[in-house]
Design an enzyme around this catalytic site. Structure first.
Site, mmCIF file in Angstrom:
data_model
loop_
_atom_site.group_PDB
_atom_site.id
_atom_site.type_symbol
_atom_site.label_atom_id
_atom_site.label_comp_id
_atom_site.label_asym_id
_atom_site.label_seq_id
_atom_site.Cartn_x
_atom_site.Cartn_y
_atom_site.Cartn_z
ATOM 1 N N GLY A 1 0.751 -0.781 -0.282
ATOM 2 C CA GLY A 1 -0.418 0.197 -0.084
ATOM 3 C C GLY A 1 1.120 0.993 0.132
ATOM 4 N N GLU B 1 5.639 -5.299 5.895
ATOM 5 C CA GLU B 1 5.493 -6.431 6.158
ATOM 6 C C GLU B 1 5.532 -7.130 5.019
ATOM 7 O OE1 GLU B 1 3.094 -8.786 7.583
ATOM 8 O OE2 GLU B 1 4.276 -10.254 9.242
ATOM 9 N N ASP C 1 0.196 1.724 9.243
ATOM 10 C CA ASP C 1 -0.766 1.252 9.868
ATOM 11 C C ASP C 1 0.041 0.958 11.534
ATOM 12 O OD1 ASP C 1 -2.542 0.814 7.918
ATOM 13 O OD2 ASP C 1 -1.129 -1.422 7.570
HETATM 14 O O1 F6P Z 1 -1.880 -1.052 5.419
HETATM 15 C C1 F6P Z 1 -1.924 -0.102 4.915
HETATM 16 C C2 F6P Z 1 -3.420 -0.713 4.843
HETATM 17 O O2 F6P Z 1 -3.669 1.534 3.530
HETATM 18 C C3 F6P Z 1 -4.224 -0.346 5.870
HETATM 19 O O3 F6P Z 1 -4.739 -0.118 6.938
HETATM 20 C C4 F6P Z 1 -5.529 -0.992 5.134
HETATM 21 O O4 F6P Z 1 -6.711 -2.334 5.564
HETATM 22 C C5 F6P Z 1 -5.807 -1.412 3.476
HETATM 23 O O5 F6P Z 1 -3.855 -1.243 3.514
HETATM 24 C C6 F6P Z 1 -5.925 -1.666 2.467
HETATM 25 O O6 F6P Z 1 -5.425 -1.788 1.658
HETATM 26 P P1 F6P Z 1 -5.909 -1.511 -0.405
HETATM 27 O O7 F6P Z 1 -5.159 -0.485 -1.143
HETATM 28 O O8 F6P Z 1 -5.169 -2.439 -1.432
HETATM 29 O O9 F6P Z 1 -7.609 -1.809 0.019
#
Ligand code: F6P
Length: 344
Positions: free
Chosen positions: A11, A103, A129
């Site tokens: 992300g 991670e 996060d």
């Molecule tokens: O890990 C960062 C994060 O924004 C989390 O807080 C959230 O659950 C996830 O990524 C959302 O992912 P995506 O952008 O794939 O919807």
């Protein structure tokens, strides 16, 4: 050391460009060429790259997202892809690779390092996060907390005018760091985090008591990973991503329904979503990203492969990638207990 690659995976996150800029500028000062790998590990699978120069990293400090693009591609989902990563690293004549990620991205970096595939990798920890082990903070977190705090401040005024309960759903995956920090900073009346299952009786009791003492509105900050029953997260869909993650979301809606049913107070929900990840990074995240980038280049020049830049207290240090991946850094329950003293 003549050519290094840099990639951003997972992300996106405010502060990524500060890291890219710091890595690139430090490399140029040491006469090292920098190959930007587009869209995380996907770019190394497909040899999709762009050479960076002073111009391409100029003016990017205030920019959110990542100038290199990102993806949630996991080369270990497909054996051929791991081989492509190795082959392309060689074809591109890279002497080292700086992997900036959370991670998942760093997990791949660590695997490549441990399998001794000839990829000289160092890591930089990224995630809004703040759930990555072996570093006190990741960049991006401070920006997300500030965005969520401002949103809750705004919700306060409309909640008060309409005498409503406002439930605000906050990102953070399986850790409650953003919800806890933003909730505390903005004086939320209840903060719910994944680390502690939701006790609806307790939540409604706090809200009723608050209303009984004349406060006609309340704010409930709930982390997207909060659970009504331990181990049961609320998801948007069952499908898993390439790293086996569910897509969280919807706990706010479920919580608001329950609160309204039990307290009879009018309740509304706001899902902050990706707004928390977008836009310009705070000064703190720009500085942390810059310090991490400088450390990553120090590791490259010292050929300390398999290490990651990390914040310990106020110092930037190096830690083995292995220490950062595998287990999540979740909220310290003593910290949550302290916050609970301000509920209601
Ligand atoms: O890990 C960062 C994060 O924004 C989390 O807080 C959230 O659950 C996830 O990524 C959302 O992912 P995506 O952008 O794939 O919807």
């Amino acid at each position: 050391m003549e050519r290094i690659g840099v990639l951003t995976g997972g992300g996106d996150c405010p502060g990524l460009n500060a890291v890219i800029r710091a890595v690139a500028r430090r490399a140029f000062q040491n006469n090292i060429k920098v190959i930007g790998i587009k869209n995380g590990w996907k770019g190394l699978i497909n040899a999709d790259t762009t050479e960076l120069d002073l111009g391409s990293v100029s003016g990017i400090l205030p920019k959110g997202g990542t100038i290199l693009g990102t993806s949630r591609t996991n080369p270990y989902k497909n054996k051929d892809d791991v081989q492509k990563v190795i082959d392309n690293y060689k074809k591109l004549n890279l002497d080292a690779l700086v992997a900036i990620g959370g991670e998942d991205t760093l997990g791949v970096a660590n695997k490549l390092f441990k399998e001794n595939k000839g990829i000289n990798v160092v890591g930089v920890p990224k995630t809004i996060d703040n759930d990555l082990n072996a570093t006190d903070f990741t960049f991006g977190f401070d920006t997300a907390v500030n965005i969520a705090t401002e949103a809750i401040d705004r919700l306060h005024t409309t909640a008060e005018s309409h005498h409503r309960i406002m439930v605000v759903e906050i990102m953070g995956r399986h850790a409650g760091w953003i919800a806890l920090h933003a909730g505390l900073a903005s004086g939320a009346d209840v903060i719910l985090i994944p680390e502690v299952p939701i006790d609806l009786d307790e939540v409604c009791e706090i809200l009723k008591k608050r209303h009984a003492r004349g406060k006609g509105f309340s704010i409930v900050a709930v982390a997207e990973g909060a659970q009504f029953k331990a181990g049961q997260v609320v998801t948007q869909e069952e499908k898993l991503d390439a790293f086996g993650h569910v897509r969280l979301g919807g706990v706010g809606e479920r919580l608001a329904e329950e609160i309204e049913k039990r307290t009879k107070f009018e309740t509304r929900v706001t899902v902050l979503g990706h707004v928390q990840r977008g836009g310009s990074p705070t000064a703190f995240d720009r500085v942390l990203g810059t310090r991490f980038g400088v450390k990553a280049m120090e590791l490259v020049l010292a050929k300390k492969w398999g290490y990651m830049a990390s914040l310990h207290g106020t110092e930037i240090v190096e830690v083995p990638l292995q220490d950062a991946v595998g287990t999540l850094k979740t909220v310290d329950l003593k910290f949550y207990e302290m916050a609970k003293a301000f509920f209601g």
